[in-house]
Every structure is written in structure tokens, then in C-alpha cells.
Design an enzyme around this catalytic site. Structure first.
Site, PDB file in Angstrom:
ATOM      1  N   GLY A  63       0.863  -1.180   0.000  1.00 44.77           N
ATOM      2  CA  GLY A  63       0.000   0.000   0.000  1.00 44.77           C
ATOM      3  C   GLY A  63       0.889   1.216   0.000  1.00 44.77           C
ATOM      4  O   GLY A  63       1.759   1.335  -0.856  1.00 44.77           O
ATOM      5  N   GLU A  64       0.728   2.057   0.982  1.00 48.85           N
ATOM      6  CA  GLU A  64       1.542   3.273   1.077  1.00 48.85           C
ATOM      7  C   GLU A  64       1.962   3.450   2.537  1.00 48.85           C
ATOM      8  O   GLU A  64       1.106   3.724   3.390  1.00 48.85           O
ATOM      9  CB  GLU A  64       0.724   4.464   0.543  1.00 48.85           C
ATOM     10  CG  GLU A  64       1.424   5.788   0.636  1.00 48.85           C
ATOM     11  CD  GLU A  64       2.836   5.762   0.075  1.00 48.85           C
ATOM     12  OE1 GLU A  64       3.021   5.377  -1.093  1.00 48.85           O
ATOM     13  OE2 GLU A  64       3.764   6.103   0.816  1.00 48.85           O
ATOM     14  N   SER A  65       3.245   3.283   2.784  1.00 49.74           N
ATOM     15  CA  SER A  65       3.713   3.234   4.174  1.00 49.74           C
ATOM     16  C   SER A  65       3.486   4.549   4.917  1.00 49.74           C
ATOM     17  O   SER A  65       3.226   4.543   6.127  1.00 49.74           O
ATOM     18  CB  SER A  65       5.193   2.848   4.210  1.00 49.74           C
ATOM     19  OG  SER A  65       5.963   3.761   3.453  1.00 49.74           O
ATOM     20  N   CYS A  78       6.070  -5.324   0.688  1.00 50.88           N
ATOM     21  CA  CYS A  78       6.228  -4.015   0.050  1.00 50.88           C
ATOM     22  C   CYS A  78       6.118  -2.887   1.086  1.00 50.88           C
ATOM     23  O   CYS A  78       7.008  -2.744   1.906  1.00 50.88           O
ATOM     24  CB  CYS A  78       5.266  -3.873  -1.118  1.00 50.88           C
ATOM     25  SG  CYS A  78       5.837  -2.625  -2.289  1.00 50.88           S
ATOM     26  N   ARG A 126      13.033   3.057   0.409  1.00 50.96           N
ATOM     27  CA  ARG A 126      11.729   3.194  -0.274  1.00 50.96           C
ATOM     28  C   ARG A 126      11.935   3.470  -1.756  1.00 50.96           C
ATOM     29  O   ARG A 126      12.904   4.123  -2.134  1.00 50.96           O
ATOM     30  CB  ARG A 126      10.914   4.361   0.299  1.00 50.96           C
ATOM     31  CG  ARG A 126      10.315   4.090   1.654  1.00 50.96           C
ATOM     32  CD  ARG A 126       9.485   5.290   2.110  1.00 50.96           C
ATOM     33  NE  ARG A 126       8.251   5.428   1.358  1.00 50.96           N
ATOM     34  CZ  ARG A 126       7.726   6.597   0.974  1.00 50.96           C
ATOM     35  NH1 ARG A 126       8.342   7.727   1.243  1.00 50.96           N
ATOM     36  NH2 ARG A 126       6.590   6.619   0.312  1.00 50.96           N
ATOM     37  N   ILE A 141       5.928  -3.457  -7.143  1.00 47.72           N
ATOM     38  CA  ILE A 141       5.195  -2.217  -7.430  1.00 47.72           C
ATOM     39  C   ILE A 141       5.783  -1.101  -6.564  1.00 47.72           C
ATOM     40  O   ILE A 141       5.624  -1.113  -5.344  1.00 47.72           O
ATOM     41  CB  ILE A 141       3.678  -2.376  -7.132  1.00 47.72           C
ATOM     42  CG1 ILE A 141       3.097  -3.568  -7.901  1.00 47.72           C
ATOM     43  CG2 ILE A 141       2.937  -1.068  -7.487  1.00 47.72           C
ATOM     44  CD1 ILE A 141       1.673  -3.932  -7.497  1.00 47.72           C
ATOM     45  N   ARG A 142       6.492  -0.174  -7.190  1.00 46.57           N
ATOM     46  CA  ARG A 142       7.195   0.903  -6.458  1.00 46.57           C
ATOM     47  C   ARG A 142       7.825   0.340  -5.179  1.00 46.57           C
ATOM     48  O   ARG A 142       7.605   0.812  -4.070  1.00 46.57           O
ATOM     49  CB  ARG A 142       6.235   2.060  -6.135  1.00 46.57           C
ATOM     50  CG  ARG A 142       5.899   2.916  -7.349  1.00 46.57           C
ATOM     51  CD  ARG A 142       4.896   4.012  -7.031  1.00 46.57           C
ATOM     52  NE  ARG A 142       3.607   3.452  -6.660  1.00 46.57           N
ATOM     53  CZ  ARG A 142       3.070   3.490  -5.450  1.00 46.57           C
ATOM     54  NH1 ARG A 142       3.698   4.099  -4.478  1.00 46.57           N
ATOM     55  NH2 ARG A 142       1.904   2.951  -5.220  1.00 46.57           N
ATOM     56  N   HIS A 194       5.035  -8.546  -4.042  1.00 44.08           N
ATOM     57  CA  HIS A 194       3.649  -8.806  -3.636  1.00 44.08           C
ATOM     58  C   HIS A 194       3.278 -10.276  -3.854  1.00 44.08           C
ATOM     59  O   HIS A 194       2.683 -10.611  -4.879  1.00 44.08           O
ATOM     60  CB  HIS A 194       2.700  -7.936  -4.467  1.00 44.08           C
ATOM     61  CG  HIS A 194       2.711  -6.496  -4.093  1.00 44.08           C
ATOM     62  ND1 HIS A 194       1.776  -5.926  -3.247  1.00 44.08           N
ATOM     63  CD2 HIS A 194       3.555  -5.503  -4.431  1.00 44.08           C
ATOM     64  CE1 HIS A 194       2.037  -4.647  -3.092  1.00 44.08           C
ATOM     65  NE2 HIS A 194       3.112  -4.361  -3.803  1.00 44.08           N
ATOM     66  N   GLU A 211       0.985 -11.899  -2.570  1.00 45.85           N
ATOM     67  CA  GLU A 211      -0.465 -12.126  -2.430  1.00 45.85           C
ATOM     68  C   GLU A 211      -1.206 -12.000  -3.759  1.00 45.85           C
ATOM     69  O   GLU A 211      -2.348 -12.437  -3.862  1.00 45.85           O
ATOM     70  CB  GLU A 211      -1.057 -11.156  -1.386  1.00 45.85           C
ATOM     71  CG  GLU A 211      -1.166  -9.696  -1.795  1.00 45.85           C
ATOM     72  CD  GLU A 211       0.164  -8.941  -1.795  1.00 45.85           C
ATOM     73  OE1 GLU A 211       1.220  -9.544  -1.554  1.00 45.85           O
ATOM     74  OE2 GLU A 211       0.128  -7.722  -2.074  1.00 45.85           O
TER      75      GLU A 211
HETATM   76  N1  GLN Z   1       6.242   2.919  -2.331  1.00 40.72           N
HETATM   77  C1  GLN Z   1       5.269   2.491  -1.348  1.00 40.72           C
HETATM   78  C2  GLN Z   1       5.614   3.008   0.046  1.00 40.72           C
HETATM   79  O1  GLN Z   1       6.560   3.676   0.237  1.00 40.72           O
HETATM   80  C3  GLN Z   1       5.164   0.981  -1.311  1.00 40.72           C
HETATM   81  C4  GLN Z   1       4.514   0.475  -2.562  1.00 40.72           C
HETATM   82  C5  GLN Z   1       3.745  -0.793  -2.371  1.00 40.72           C
HETATM   83  O2  GLN Z   1       3.460  -1.235  -1.269  1.00 40.72           O
HETATM   84  N2  GLN Z   1       3.325  -1.362  -3.466  1.00 40.72           N
HETATM   85  O3  GLN Z   1       4.916   2.727   0.973  1.00 40.72           O
END
Ligand code: GLN
Length: 204
Positions: free
Chosen positions: A51-53, A83, A112, A140-141, A181, A183
Site C-alpha cells: 500500500g503506502e507506508s 512491500c 523506499r 510495485i514501487r 507482492h 499475495e
Molecule cells: N512505495 C510504497 C511506500 O513507500 C510501497 C509500494 C507498495 O506497497 N506497493 O509505501
């Protein structure tokens, strides 16, 4: 606790929760979303999803879940971070935003968006040490593990390409994390590995 089946919570304030719940059930756990500390109290282990930390940190603080989670981890609760979840479980991060805090648990430095911001997502095989065959991973990123302490076992590295050799999965005691990921692939080996780890801790 359910007889035989460890109860594994999935941090559910942000991130790809449903996919983890499904994979954990397939791997033999009783999986349940966790949004509040009373829900955390009844789980044997936790998954922190992708997700997004930065958002996870903010929401967990607002919902008063950050500190209880931090304490459970410090007390030895098994956890899997994927992630953004890897970032949340890292003791130290590079490339965080001002004021960004992590839950900690892994003696690592995690960078990150390590593969470059322009590289939004890619797929690659990773050599996952405990598995017989490579794991086809979706990034993913994604972060990577920049440095790790002596108590940290490297589970997986990128097999080839420009990022070959980069560390993308680690374990320290009962806490593990992947940059990718697992999952959202059809491959449940990472979740099985984690659920077996939780079982071995519960049985000891
Ligand atoms: N770049 C996101 C972060 O810093 C992580 C990306 C992801 O969980 N797919 O949280």
C-alpha cells in the site's frame, strides 16, 4: 486461537487486504482483518500488506493501532510485511518523508522506491532460498533491503536484470518481509512458509 489453525490478522486500515486474507486461508490459517487494537489482541501473528507506508503510519496513529502493534512486535509476535509492509517492519528507512515512523522489528535499512520512481512496476524471478524453484515476483514501487544486521537471514535476491543480487526478502526470527507482492500471484509458497513459521513458534 483456533485449534490447529493459527489466527493471522491483516492490517486493514490501508493496502491490499483481501488478497492476503485469501492467501492466508489457502495456506491453512484463520485470517482476519485488524483495524483496532481489540482485534489485534486475539491474533497470533500479523501481515502488514502493500500500500503506502506513509499513509499506513498516519492511519495507524489516528486509529490508535500504531503503538499496540509496535508493542506486540517488540514482544515477539510473528509478522510478514510485503512491500509497504516491509517498510513498516524495518527498524530504519531511507527515502522516507519527514516524520515518517516505522513499527520496527527487523534489523535492516530499507530503501523506499528503491528501483527508481520511474519503474512503477515490473516482474522478475527471485531466488527464494527455502524454495526448490524460483518465485515469480511482482514489484510495485518496491523497496529493497539496503543493509541488514547479523541476525537477519536473506531469503531472496533478484535473479537477473539490472537489479540482480538485490535483497528482496528477509527473515529475523519470526518476522519476515518481501519487497514484492506474493499475495497477487497464484503462488502461495510465501504465505505457506509464513504460516508454518507461525505454527512452529506457537508449538514451541
Ligand atoms: N512505495 C510504497 C511506500 O513507500 C510501497 C509500494 C507498495 O506497497 N506497493 O509505501
Amino acid at each position: 486461537m483456533t485449534a490447529g489453525r493459527p489466527v493471522v490478522g491483516v492490517f486493514a486500515l490501508q493496502g491490499d487486504v483481501r488478497e492476503h486474507l485469501r492467501m492466508l486461508e489457502a495456506a491453512g490459517a484463520a485470517a482476519t482483518p485488524v483495524r483496532r487494537s481489540s482485534e489485534l489482541d486475539v491474533v497470533d501473528a500479523m501481515v502488514i500488506p502493500g500500500g503506502e507506508s506513509t499513509t499506513m503510519h498516519k492511519l495507524a496513529t489516528v486509529f490508535e493501532l500504531f503503538e499496540p502493534l509496535r508493542q506486540r512486535l517488540a514482544a515477539g509476535m510473528p509478522a510478514l510485511g510485503t512491500c509497504a509492509g516491509m517498510i513498516m517492519l524495518a527498524d530504519r528507512i531511507e527515502g522516507g518523508i519527514a516524520g515518517q515512523q516505522t513499527l520496527g522489528g527487523l534489523d535492516v535499512v530499507v530503501r523506499r522506491n528503491a528501483f527508481g520512481r520511474q519503474v512503477d512496476s515490473f516482474e522478475s524471478d527471485v531466488d527464494f532460498a527455502p524454495f526448490d524453484a524460483p518465485f515469480h515476483a511482482l514489484f510495485i514501487r518496491a523497496p529493497w533491503v539496503e543493509k541488514h544486521g547479523t541476525g537477519v537471514e536473506v531469503l531472496a535476491t533478484v535473479a537477473d536484470g539490472p537489479a540482480a543480487g538485490r535483497i528482496v526478502a528477509v527473515r529475523q526470527d519470526a518476522v519476515m518481509a518481501t519487497s514484492f507482492h506474493p499475495e497477487i500471484t497464484g503462488d502461495d509458497r510465501v504465505h505457506r512458509y509464513f504460516v508454518d513459521l507461525v505454527r512452529s513458534i506457537r508449538g514451541s
